[in-house]
Structures are given as C-alpha cells and as structure tokens.
Design an enzyme around this catalytic site. Structure first.
Site, mmCIF file in Angstrom:
data_model
loop_
_atom_site.group_PDB
_atom_site.id
_atom_site.type_symbol
_atom_site.label_atom_id
_atom_site.label_comp_id
_atom_site.label_asym_id
_atom_site.label_seq_id
_atom_site.Cartn_x
_atom_site.Cartn_y
_atom_site.Cartn_z
ATOM 1 N N ASP A 212 4.580 2.275 4.379
ATOM 2 C CA ASP A 212 5.505 2.077 5.500
ATOM 3 C C ASP A 212 6.898 1.737 4.972
ATOM 4 O OD1 ASP A 212 6.362 1.273 8.310
ATOM 5 O OD2 ASP A 212 4.209 1.518 8.618
ATOM 6 N N HIS B 166 9.493 -1.862 11.017
ATOM 7 C CA HIS B 166 8.215 -1.242 11.372
ATOM 8 C C HIS B 166 7.083 -1.682 10.465
ATOM 9 C CE1 HIS B 166 5.223 2.063 11.738
ATOM 10 N NE2 HIS B 166 5.622 2.090 12.988
ATOM 11 N N SER C 174 0.921 3.525 16.117
ATOM 12 C CA SER C 174 1.073 2.783 14.862
ATOM 13 C C SER C 174 0.347 1.449 14.946
ATOM 14 C CB SER C 174 2.553 2.515 14.575
ATOM 15 O OG SER C 174 3.217 3.666 14.138
#
Length: 560
Positions: free
Chosen positions: A151, A192, A386
């Site tokens: 990520d 994120h 996600s």
C-alpha cells in the site's frame, strides 16, 4: 488503442505482445525513434518477460536499455526503452513479451505530518459484525502471524506499531518504489495504507465497549510501500513489492498478503503480469486477499488482481449505521461484481466495507480531501472494498493462529464454508437476496470459518502450476443465456442468475461443496467467443491484449 500482435519465433513460446498504447490519465509515455544509450527524457517504462533473468538482461543491454526493476517472480525486468530499442528487443529470441508499464494517480492532496493523539478510543464495531470479538475472548488474536500490506506505507501510530504487550510488530518496511529497506518510517502522506493496516490489526481497546479495534490486534505487520504520497503507483513497483514478500516470507512468517487496490482488467487473468505475481504468491503458500474493486454495481466489474480465481476476493457490505441490527445490512452500490470474463464467480465473499473507522493523520491527502470524515483527530471513516479486504485479512490471521498448518486453498475453503449468505423470505420461500455474482458465498463469519472442517471446496479443478507455466488455463462455471443474463447451475441443477437487479429470481443449492468456485480447462470455445464488450466500453476480442490502462486504480476514494 493500438495493439500489435507478433507471432513467436520458436515453438512453444508465447507470442510477443508489443503494446504501444495511447496516453492515459496518469501515464506519460514519451517515445523516440533513435537507437543508442538510454535517454530518460525520451524513453518509457516497460515490463519485459523472457526465458530467464540473465538472458533478458543481456538482451536489454544489447539494445542499450536500462533495467530499473528485477521481477524474478514473473521472469521479467522493468526497463526504460525508446521506440527503436523496443523494436530491436522484439527481435531477440530471449524475449517473450514486452508490455508497457501502467501508472495511476489517486485522488487527494496534502502532505504527511505528525500524529494527532487523542485519549478517546472509539469503538469500531466491525470485529463484532463478523464475530471476531468472540475469538478475541478465547485468546485468538493473530499472535505469531504476519500480514504483509502492499500500500502507501503507514504512520507511526502506536496502535498500528505496537502489539498488545507493547512490542514493535512492524517486522520490516520495504520500499518497493526505490527498492530499499528504509532506515526510518516514511510515514503515510496518502493515508490509505495506515487506514487499511489499522482495520486489520489495530491494538487499540475501545473506551466505550472494551473491545479491540482491529480484527487481529496481536498480529505482526510487514509494510510494503508501493504507492507514493499522492497515491500514484505502477505495475512495476507493485510486482516488485510482491516479489520481495515471496522472497522474505519465511524470514518474517508472512502468511497473509493484503492487496487493497484494484485495476481494470485488460487481458485474461493468466496474461496479466500483476496477476502472475499474485499467483506465484499463492503457490508459495501465502493467502492472498484482494479487493473486488469499487466499480459496481454492474456485472463483470471485478478488477485485477481480484479476478484471479485462486485468491480470496472480497466485496463490501454496509451495516446501515446500525451495527447491532444485521437485518438492515446491504450490499454497497460501489462493490464490484462478477462474473469474470473467464466465467468465475466473484467476489468470493463479502465483509463490512461501509463507513469503516480506522486510523489516519489529519494531514494526509485523503483526510485533507474529506475532512468531514475525521473523528477526534486520529480516526477517519472510509468506505470501500479496501476496508472489507483488510477485515478479511485479519480473519485469515486469526484462523492461521488457531491452525497454522492450513494451506491457502484450505483457508479459502473454510472462509467460503463459514460465510453466511444474504437471504430473504422464510421456510420454503427462502431465496438469495443477492445473486452469487454479487455476494459469492455471503458475508464472512469468524465463528463459521474457525469452526469449519470443510475440505476440497475451493479451487477444485484448478492447477496454479500449470496456469503459471502456460500449459493449461481455466474457466469458471458461469455462462450467459440468449438474453445476455449470467447464470450458474448449482449442484442440484437449480439456477442462480443475474437478472438485472439485486434480487435473484431463483434459489441456489450451496450443498457444502461450492462446486461453482472451481474451474475446468480453458477450451477456447467459451460463451463469449465472439468478443465481449465490458461496461467500461473496452472491447474484448478472440485474443485480448493487455493495455496500458490496466492499473487504473479506482479503490481509494472514500465513498459509499
């Protein structure tokens, strides 16, 4: 799109695909026609596959190209080439495919910053939604299991960094963008990666209900940074990150690989180089959990690498802001749905993915773009597959702590077997509320998966080794009727179909074996043999080509 298909020069080799695609949103491919030493100003990034790493690198050197990435996991290198060098390299006997790298940029602005602490630790509720808190009470906390998260990095929050006794559980931080192990934490200016990691493993204990925030609060983490501060990444960097995970799985006991991103498919699953890397990880014994994508609700919107039949692909549900009442839960409109173009039922399962509370810096790009989602300065609410993927990765870590001998196929089988299907009606009038192409086996349940003893109910009829060496590829059981509706026949002959809305018109016999999750040898005479038009407008032909748009990540904008 300009795709040039070239025949192979030797028997048994794959055709070389030279894909000189048009420029896309987040990609700049400037080309030149001269030969000679590489000039970065007029070259582009490519993925070059061939017989062996040594022969590929020798061929690249012979045309004056610059190797930027070594991708042994898929017998490839990343290379900077100009047009003339591409043409020269295509004539080499050592090269099987030349593909353009694809770059993507996520939405959001802002820079990373310090950690804004708060003494308030709110409840997250999703551990209770899947029943993980019951396992926590029994001491099943993910102890000893490592989850690798590919990520944007992570911030130095203590709930992410520390396990339940205060030890540093970040076993390693690999930067796949620059190919190094950072001496210090880079932070997470995007936000994120931190959010996803906290959903899976946060060790925070809520003040309000005295329950852990994360699904596997004592699991270890390996951080693989493959997307930059702006959320921009590439196939080359993501594949290099997965390669590093596979090479180091024994060192850090990496049992789970979390892939909370999604890209638009541009080829059959086996031809996509990112998918090839994912299949290598599965073959190596790592349970890969991938997002379905946020391109729903239309059929056939499952992204890469969620379209890989072997992995656990996760869609998203919402609890309607009533976590104590599961009767009003629903499939989110953004959650991507199947089948895949090869006929596999996807997603495999669903997990909570609506308004999920996790950890994120107020100064991160996503938080800056959506300040209304920030809570108490330290926590952030975000929706997407996600987050559903991270919840499922946490559950896999719990399962592996309890039974570390489980193989990836066995874990997937028990995740499927333990899931609870969305149903409507009662008694003899029970029907699926959503088709199998929307919900797969249903919503994951911790107790169901942990208590399952099912075997042989996932990936039956598939052979990942044959898939990877190109001797055999596979298709799933889904097909289309003359009206264009998708359906799959159950073990007892009943039909589950997609009839254009969220309600299936027929029941479906799950019958324990989940036969629909298997596959059979690709024959070439599939239901869509005349070509297939995707909802995105991409036209598939008899021999679909991988294009430079293959990494259009649509996963990272908080919405519901």
């Amino acid at each position: 799109m300009n795709a040039i298909q070239m025949t192979s020069k030797t028997s048994g080799k794959l055709a070389i695909s030279l894909l000189l695609a048009s420029l896309l949103v987040a990609m700049s491919l400037a080309t030149s026609t001269h030969m000679g030493p590489t000039d970065v100003a007029d070259t582009s990034a490519f993925i070059v596959q061939g017989d062996s790493m040594s022969s590929i690198k020798a061929a690249v050197a012979a045309v004056g190209g610059e190797v930027t990435h070594e991708l042994a996991i898929i017998d490839a290198v990343g290379v900077q080439l100009n047009d003339g060098q591409v043409a020269a390299l295509a004539s080499s006997e050592a090269i099987s495919r030349i593909l353009p790298d694809a770059r993507v940029t996520t939405a959001g602005n802002g820079n990373g910053g310090g950690n804004n602490k708060t003494t308030s630790i709110p409840a997250t509720y999703y551990p209770g939604l899947i029943g993980a808190n019951n396992l926590h009470n029994d001491g099943i906390l993910g102890t000893g299991i490592t989850i690798a998260v590919v990520d944007t990095g992570y911030l130095g929050d203590e709930f992410i960094k520390r396990d339940l006794v205060g030890n540093n559980r970040i076993l390693q931080h690999y930067d796949a963008i620059v190919d190094r192990l950072p001496n210090v934490n880079h932070g997470d200016a995007s936000g994120h990666g931190s959010h996803v990691s906290s959903v899976a493993v946060s060790s925070g204990l809520s003040n309000s209900n005295n329950r852990y925030q994360g699904i596997a609060p004592n699991a270890n983490l390996v951080i693989v940074e493959a997307f930059d501060a702006n959320g921009a990444g590439s196939y080359l960097d993501v594949i290099r990150g997965i390669d590093w995970v596979v090479q180091n799985q024994a060192t850090y006991n990496i049992r789970v690989l979390n892939l909370s991103f999604s890209a638009t498919p541009q080829s059959y699953y086996w031809d996509d180089p990112l998918n090839q890397a994912v299949m290598r990880a599965w073959q190596a014994g790592i349970v890969v959990v991938a997002a379905a994508g946020n391109s729903g609700p239309d059929p056939m919107t499952i992204g890469v690498p969620g379209n890989v039949p072997y992995v656990i692909t996760v869609g998203a549900i919402s609890d309607s802001y009533t976590p104590s009442d599961q009767t009003d839960d629903y499939l989110t409109s953004f959650s991507s749905t199947g089948p895949t173009v090869e006929g596999f039922v996807k997603p495999d399962v669903l997990a909570p993915g609506g308004h999920i509370l996790g950890i994120m810096e107020t100064s991160s790009n996503i938080a800056q773009a959506h300040p209304e989602n920030q809570i108490d300065g330290r926590f952030f609410t975000m929706s997407g597959t996600s987050q559903a993927t991270a919840i499922t990765s946490g559950l896999v870590a719990l399962m592996l702590q309890a039974n570390p001998t489980l193989t990836p196929d066995e874990v997937k089988c028990r995740i499927l077997d333990g899931a609870s299907a969305f149903e409507t009606g009662s008694g003899s009038n029970v029907e699926l509320a959503y088709s199998v192409f929307q919900q797969g086996a249903g919503v994951i349940t911790a107790n169901g998966s942990m208590n399952s003893t099912a075997t042989g109910c996932a990936n039956q009829g598939l052979d990942v080794a044959a898939d990877l060496d190109g001797t055999q590829h596979f298709q799933g059981p889904a097909t289309q009727d003359p009206n264009g509706d998708f359906y799959v026949v159950g073990d007892d002959g009943t039909i589950n179909s997609w009839n254009g809305d969220y309600v299936s018109g027929d029941g479906f016999a799950w019958s324990g074996g989940f036969a629909w999750s298997g596959g059979f040898a690709w024959s070439g005479g599939f239901a869509w043999s005349g070509g297939f038009a995707w909802s995105s407008g991409i036209e598939w032909s008899e021999n679909p080509a991988f294009s430079a748009s293959a990494a259009n990540v649509n996963q990272w904008v908080p919405h519901e």
